[in-house]
Design an enzyme around this catalytic site. Structure first.
Site, mmCIF file in Angstrom:
data_model
loop_
_atom_site.group_PDB
_atom_site.id
_atom_site.type_symbol
_atom_site.label_atom_id
_atom_site.label_comp_id
_atom_site.label_asym_id
_atom_site.label_seq_id
_atom_site.Cartn_x
_atom_site.Cartn_y
_atom_site.Cartn_z
ATOM 1 N N ASP A 134 27.351 11.182 -21.368
ATOM 2 C CA ASP A 134 28.088 12.053 -22.055
ATOM 3 C C ASP A 134 29.601 12.068 -21.500
ATOM 4 O O ASP A 134 30.218 12.439 -22.277
ATOM 5 C CB ASP A 134 27.527 13.553 -21.810
ATOM 6 C CG ASP A 134 26.145 13.749 -22.774
ATOM 7 O OD1 ASP A 134 25.956 12.886 -23.710
ATOM 8 O OD2 ASP A 134 25.447 14.466 -22.430
ATOM 9 N N GLY A 135 29.620 11.998 -20.188
ATOM 10 C CA GLY A 135 30.994 11.867 -19.680
ATOM 11 C C GLY A 135 32.107 10.665 -20.304
ATOM 12 O O GLY A 135 33.163 10.960 -20.659
#
Length: 157
Positions: free
Chosen positions: A87-88
């Protein structure tokens, strides 16, 4: 059904994503062997399907002589961006490329996968689905902040 995320700074416009992706950018902010292998797999699938592929300079490749492209080129050429990581990494891609409203597809190599929902083991099948127009759209907006009428920062919703 795979999820494509599109960011906008001008507000939400439902149903505006291009159903026929021809030029596809590949991005990752991480550099490890697993990323290299997934990137090579994604590129092979896309090339076999007749797509033009632009790999970001940020991606560490199996073949170091392979051409990579600047963020500026990806922004001007890609009509879909594939983010490889967690997700980062997808949020990093959104900050770099989302301002141009390029839809982002996340391949999940991270732990959570709230935004990056394609697991590597389903990559071939789900990537084909996306390219056939079978995906869900998630449109989000950029929030900008100003101090004394000067741009200060952006936040992703």
């Amino acid at each position: 059904m795979p999820l494509l995320i599109q960011y906008s700074s001008t507000g939400l416009k439902l149903g505006i994503m291009n159903k026929s992706f021809r030029s596809i950018g590949i991005y990752s902010s991480k550099k490890n062997k697993r990323i290299k292998l997934i990137c090579a797999q994604v590129q092979e699938i896309l090339v076999n399907l007749g797509k033009k592929v632009y790999i970001s300079n940020d991606v560490n490749l199996l073949n170091p002589k392979q051409k990579t492209y600047s963020d500026k080129t990806l922004i001007s050429k890609a009509d879909l961006l594939i983010s490889i990581g967690g997700d980062g990494t997808l949020l990093s891609a959104a900050r770099k490329f989302g301002v141009k409203e390029i839809p982002i597809l996340g391949i999940n190599l991270g732990n959570l996968g709230f935004l990056t929902d394609i697991p590597p083991e389903d990559l071939t099948t789900l990537l084909r689905e996306v390219l056939e127009g079978k995906y869900s759209e998630d449109q989000r907006i950029f929030l900008t902040s100003k101090i004394n009428n000067k741009f200060f920062s952006i936040a992703l919703n």
